[in-house]
Design an enzyme around this catalytic site. Structure first.
Site, PDB file in Angstrom:
ATOM      1  N   GLU A   1       1.189   5.479   0.173  1.00 19.66           N
ATOM      2  CA  GLU A   1       0.562   6.744   0.563  1.00 19.66           C
ATOM      3  C   GLU A   1       1.023   7.791  -0.441  1.00 19.66           C
ATOM      4  OE1 GLU A   1       2.631   5.156   3.081  1.00 19.66           O
ATOM      5  OE2 GLU A   1       0.927   3.956   3.705  1.00 19.66           O
TER       6      GLU A   1
ATOM      7  N   THR B   1       0.859  -1.180   0.000  1.00 19.36           N
ATOM      8  CA  THR B   1       0.000   0.000   0.000  1.00 19.36           C
ATOM      9  C   THR B   1       0.898   1.233   0.000  1.00 19.36           C
ATOM     10  OG1 THR B   1      -1.879  -1.073   1.064  1.00 19.36           O
ATOM     11  CG2 THR B   1      -1.708   1.302   1.336  1.00 19.36           C
TER      12      THR B   1
END
Length: 183
Positions: free
Chosen positions: A125, A123
């Site tokens: 950001e 993941t």
């Protein structure tokens, strides 16, 4: 010790490190990873770190039919790598954003350390810290992973940790900070 291309390639060939799909050849000491076509944006409002981030707190966004997403200055979202990464118990990973992205105002920051035994997509950001809207494309190279050989196998690799909150994640994964043992 940071692993170089020939060592990374050998570990991929023998199945010790899995990068699936392996889209681009291995660079000198890293592997480029690509942006998956789904994003997660938190809705405006308080995000309480003691509470689960339910679907009432965020929205999933799929890229346009043309395979891109335009995001504006100041926007923040979670993305994911197209590739799934599986690390052996004696190799850790570090993710870094591409400098070419940073030069147009796209900051790619992540909890960029991957414990030995990690298995899943990363993941990311992502924030537009520039002054202009930026168009990102699904499948575009967005970051790179560096592999680090540890001095021995981890006693408890990530996939065996009871606290492994992000093991086998596939889509951009919301924060699971509420599961922290110190809360």
């Amino acid at each position: 010790m940071i692993l170089v291309d020939s060592t990374i390639e050998q570990l991929i060939r023998d199945g010790s490190i899995v990068v699936d799909p392996l889209i681009k050849a291995v660079d000198g000491a890293s592997v480029d990873l690509h942006l998956a076509p789904s994003l997660l944006m938190y809705k405006r409002g308080l995000l309480d770190t003691h509470e689960q981030m339910t679907e009432q707190k965020y929205v999933r966004i799929n890229f346009s039919e043309d395979g891109y997403y335009d995001f504006n200055p100041g926007e923040f979202f979670l993305g994911a790598t197209l590739e799934s990464i599986k690390l052996p118990t004696n190799v850790a990973g570090l993710l870094f954003g591409r400098s070419s992205m940073a030069r147009i105002g796209v900051s790619i920051h992540f909890a960029g350390f991957f414990d030995p035994g990690f298995n899943g997509t990363a993941t990311l950001e992502i924030q537009n810290i520039g002054n202009n809207p930026v168009r990102l494309y699904a499948g575009q190279s967005i970051c790179q992973m560096v592999f680090i050989k540890t001095d021995k196998d981890a006693n408890i690799p990530y996939f065996l940790k009871p606290s492994a909150k992000y093991n086998k994640q596939v889509l951009p994964t919301e924060s699971r900070i509420y599961k922290d043992e110190d809360l």
